[in-house]
Design a protein around this motif. Structure first.
Motif, PDB file in Angstrom:
ATOM      1  N   ILE A 147       1.196  -1.477   0.409  1.00  0.00           N
ATOM      2  CA  ILE A 147      -0.224   0.237  -0.634  1.00  0.00           C
ATOM      3  C   ILE A 147       1.003   1.660  -0.050  1.00  0.00           C
ATOM      4  N   ALA A 148       2.238   1.433   0.354  1.00  0.00           N
ATOM      5  CA  ALA A 148       3.405   1.824  -0.138  1.00  0.00           C
ATOM      6  C   ALA A 148       3.138   2.529  -1.444  1.00  0.00           C
ATOM      7  N   ALA A 149       2.782   1.535  -2.119  1.00  0.00           N
ATOM      8  CA  ALA A 149       2.705   2.747  -3.633  1.00  0.00           C
ATOM      9  C   ALA A 149       2.158   3.437  -3.786  1.00  0.00           C
ATOM     10  N   PHE A 150       0.572   3.396  -2.604  1.00  0.00           N
ATOM     11  CA  PHE A 150      -0.597   4.453  -3.451  1.00  0.00           C
ATOM     12  C   PHE A 150       0.153   5.507  -2.145  1.00  0.00           C
ATOM     13  N   GLU A 151       0.008   5.425  -1.053  1.00  0.00           N
ATOM     14  CA  GLU A 151       0.580   6.114   0.312  1.00  0.00           C
ATOM     15  C   GLU A 151       1.474   5.877   1.170  1.00  0.00           C
ATOM     16  N   GLY A 152       2.656   5.839   0.669  1.00  0.00           N
ATOM     17  CA  GLY A 152       4.395   6.155   0.859  1.00  0.00           C
ATOM     18  C   GLY A 152       4.438   7.076   1.633  1.00  0.00           C
ATOM     19  N   GLN A 153       5.169   6.677   3.062  1.00  0.00           N
ATOM     20  CA  GLN A 153       5.218   7.389   4.343  1.00  0.00           C
ATOM     21  C   GLN A 153       6.557   8.135   4.583  1.00  0.00           C
ATOM     22  N   ILE A 154       6.428   8.826   4.789  1.00  0.00           N
ATOM     23  CA  ILE A 154       7.894   9.637   5.367  1.00  0.00           C
ATOM     24  C   ILE A 154       9.010   8.664   5.642  1.00  0.00           C
ATOM     25  N   GLY A 155      10.244   9.119   4.335  1.00  0.00           N
ATOM     26  CA  GLY A 155      11.232   7.921   4.438  1.00  0.00           C
ATOM     27  C   GLY A 155      10.806   7.273   4.340  1.00  0.00           C
ATOM     28  N   GLN A 156       9.824   6.159   3.068  1.00  0.00           N
ATOM     29  CA  GLN A 156       9.405   5.689   2.456  1.00  0.00           C
ATOM     30  C   GLN A 156       9.724   5.566   0.737  1.00  0.00           C
ATOM     31  N   ILE A 157      10.733   6.894   0.559  1.00  0.00           N
ATOM     32  CA  ILE A 157      10.802   6.996  -0.866  1.00  0.00           C
ATOM     33  C   ILE A 157      11.411   6.121  -2.129  1.00  0.00           C
ATOM     34  N   ALA A 158      12.006   5.293  -1.478  1.00  0.00           N
ATOM     35  CA  ALA A 158      12.579   4.056  -2.616  1.00  0.00           C
ATOM     36  C   ALA A 158      11.587   3.247  -2.254  1.00  0.00           C
ATOM     37  N   TYR A 159      11.141   2.613  -1.353  1.00  0.00           N
ATOM     38  CA  TYR A 159       9.995   2.175  -1.273  1.00  0.00           C
ATOM     39  C   TYR A 159       9.227   2.132  -2.279  1.00  0.00           C
ATOM     40  N   ALA A 160       8.468   3.269  -2.767  1.00  0.00           N
ATOM     41  CA  ALA A 160       7.465   3.691  -2.645  1.00  0.00           C
ATOM     42  C   ALA A 160       7.342   3.166  -3.646  1.00  0.00           C
ATOM     43  N   ALA A 161       8.448   4.222  -4.253  1.00  0.00           N
ATOM     44  CA  ALA A 161       9.127   3.983  -5.870  1.00  0.00           C
ATOM     45  C   ALA A 161       9.149   2.610  -6.383  1.00  0.00           C
ATOM     46  N   SER A 162       9.873   1.860  -6.286  1.00  0.00           N
ATOM     47  CA  SER A 162       9.683   0.595  -6.432  1.00  0.00           C
ATOM     48  C   SER A 162       8.796  -0.117  -6.254  1.00  0.00           C
ATOM     49  N   LYS A 163       7.429  -0.271  -5.140  1.00  0.00           N
ATOM     50  CA  LYS A 163       6.405  -0.912  -5.076  1.00  0.00           C
ATOM     51  C   LYS A 163       5.020  -0.149  -6.070  1.00  0.00           C
ATOM     52  N   ALA A 164       5.254   0.680  -6.024  1.00  0.00           N
ATOM     53  CA  ALA A 164       4.512   1.808  -7.346  1.00  0.00           C
ATOM     54  C   ALA A 164       4.923   1.074  -8.339  1.00  0.00           C
ATOM     55  N   GLY A 165       6.142   0.913  -9.493  1.00  0.00           N
ATOM     56  CA  GLY A 165       6.358   0.335 -10.207  1.00  0.00           C
ATOM     57  C   GLY A 165       5.824  -1.254 -10.711  1.00  0.00           C
ATOM     58  N   VAL A 166       6.170  -1.593  -9.882  1.00  0.00           N
ATOM     59  CA  VAL A 166       5.531  -3.440  -9.633  1.00  0.00           C
ATOM     60  C   VAL A 166       4.120  -3.059  -9.891  1.00  0.00           C
ATOM     61  N   ALA A 167       3.379  -2.445  -9.039  1.00  0.00           N
ATOM     62  CA  ALA A 167       1.931  -2.346  -9.164  1.00  0.00           C
ATOM     63  C   ALA A 167       1.567  -1.795 -10.863  1.00  0.00           C
ATOM     64  N   GLY A 168       2.835  -1.256 -10.998  1.00  0.00           N
ATOM     65  CA  GLY A 168       1.821   0.244 -12.765  1.00  0.00           C
ATOM     66  C   GLY A 168       2.529  -1.175 -13.836  1.00  0.00           C
ATOM     67  N   MET A 169       3.679  -2.119 -13.235  1.00  0.00           N
ATOM     68  CA  MET A 169       3.520  -3.303 -14.598  1.00  0.00           C
ATOM     69  C   MET A 169       2.133  -3.439 -14.780  1.00  0.00           C
ATOM     70  N   THR A 170       1.023  -4.396 -13.616  1.00  0.00           N
ATOM     71  CA  THR A 170       0.519  -5.422 -13.423  1.00  0.00           C
ATOM     72  C   THR A 170      -0.013  -4.836 -14.992  1.00  0.00           C
ATOM     73  N   VAL A 171      -1.000  -4.480 -15.202  1.00  0.00           N
ATOM     74  CA  VAL A 171      -1.551  -4.418 -15.965  1.00  0.00           C
ATOM     75  C   VAL A 171      -1.134  -4.580 -17.735  1.00  0.00           C
ATOM     76  N   THR A 172       0.032  -3.949 -17.826  1.00  0.00           N
ATOM     77  CA  THR A 172       0.538  -4.751 -18.885  1.00  0.00           C
ATOM     78  C   THR A 172       1.104  -5.760 -19.443  1.00  0.00           C
ATOM     79  N   ALA A 173       1.621  -6.430 -17.935  1.00  0.00           N
ATOM     80  CA  ALA A 173       2.307  -7.515 -17.507  1.00  0.00           C
ATOM     81  C   ALA A 173       1.411  -8.376 -18.361  1.00  0.00           C
ATOM     82  N   ALA A 174      -0.144  -8.483 -17.977  1.00  0.00           N
ATOM     83  CA  ALA A 174      -1.388  -9.229 -18.115  1.00  0.00           C
ATOM     84  C   ALA A 174      -1.203  -8.836 -19.386  1.00  0.00           C
ATOM     85  N   ARG A 175      -1.205  -7.669 -20.487  1.00  0.00           N
ATOM     86  CA  ARG A 175      -1.800  -7.895 -21.664  1.00  0.00           C
ATOM     87  C   ARG A 175      -0.703  -8.596 -22.632  1.00  0.00           C
ATOM     88  N   ASP A 176       0.898  -7.871 -21.651  1.00  0.00           N
ATOM     89  CA  ASP A 176       1.552  -8.981 -22.852  1.00  0.00           C
ATOM     90  C   ASP A 176       1.427  -9.936 -23.268  1.00  0.00           C
TER      91      ASP A 176
END
Length: 253
Positions: A147-176
């Motif tokens: 859920i940090a992909a959507f509401e990352g807390q203070i200090g989670q900038i790297a974690y939030a960015a990485s997990k947002a990337g994972v969530a962002g791959m989902t539809v494209t990967a499913a379509r591919d």
């Protein structure tokens, strides 16, 4: 998808979400191959029946390919891959010691996002070589965001960015991968009682649990594992990111 009789690859399998998922899949009749770092595998102790732990760095191609070759050599057909490997160091964009360490940011993205993609692409390629089931399905890949992909807390900038990337791959990967009959689903857990939480006091853990609307407790790794088995058996779930968070929406701190 029929879990029984299938081979499953689970990353981060020596502890936490990965260990619970590997055990749950094995209990349902899957032959499970769990990947984790050398040290984690050494410290994990005996694996449950039906689970084989293999040392592998998910950010590198060679060890993942070696694990896939092992599955093939054993005569098993890979039908399910679950990406649980991840790290969550904390640092602000600018802190008391200056700007966020760039190498740390790269490391988090490399493990959480690149590692997930690496396993996904190689596992999917292996799945394409198998015959589809009666429904035209060859396999399923479950990735782990947060859920940090959507509401990352203070200090989670790297974690939030990485997990947002994972969530962002989902539809494209499913379509591919739709043309091969391979589904892709992402789970975004909230606060889970994993070894990452071991450094917190009971008071802090209780406070975190109380912040969840309902049920007011930390999630259990076994609940993540149960969700994975449900996704595997629900063939119409595809291209979706599922929050498993007790309706929690993270505050800034």
């Amino acid at each position: 998808m029929d879990i029984a009789g299938s081979a499953a690859l689970v990353t981060g399998a020596a502890s936490g979400l990965g260990a619970a998922t590997a055990a749950a899949l094995a209990a349902r009749g899957a032959t499970v191959y769990g990947l984790d770092l050398d040290k984690a595998v050494e410290q994990a102790g005996p694996a449950p029946d039906g689970v084989t732990l293999l040392p592998a760095d998910v950010t590198r191609e060679e060890p993942v390919q070696e694990a896939l070759a092992r599955i093939e050599a054993d005569g098993a057909e890979l039908r399910l891959a679950v990406n649980c490997a991840g790290i969550a160091p904390s640092a602000r964009v600018v802190g008391r010691r200056g700007p966020h360490d760039l190498d740390l940011f790269r490391t988090v993205v490399d493990v959480n996002l690149v590692g997930t993609f690496n396993v996904m692409r190689l596992a999917a390629a292996a799945m394409t070589r198998h015959e589809p089931d009666a429904g035209g399905q060859r396999g399923l890949i479950v990735n782990t965001a947060s859920i940090a992909a959507f509401e990352g807390q203070i200090g989670q900038i790297a974690y939030a960015a990485s997990k947002a990337g994972v969530a962002g791959m989902t539809v494209t990967a499913a379509r591919d991968l739709a043309q091969y009959g391979i589904r892709v689903v992402t789970v975004a857990p909230g606060i889970v009682d994993t070894p990452m939480m071991a450094g917190f006091s009971e008071e802090v853990r209780a406070g975190l649990g109380a912040s969840v609307p309902f049920p007011q407790r930390l999630a259990r790794p076994e609940e993540y594992a149960r969700l994975v088995t449900m996704i595997a058996e629900h063939d119409y779930l595809n291209g979706e990111t599922i929050r498993m968070d007790g309706a929690l929406r993270m505050s800034a701190r």
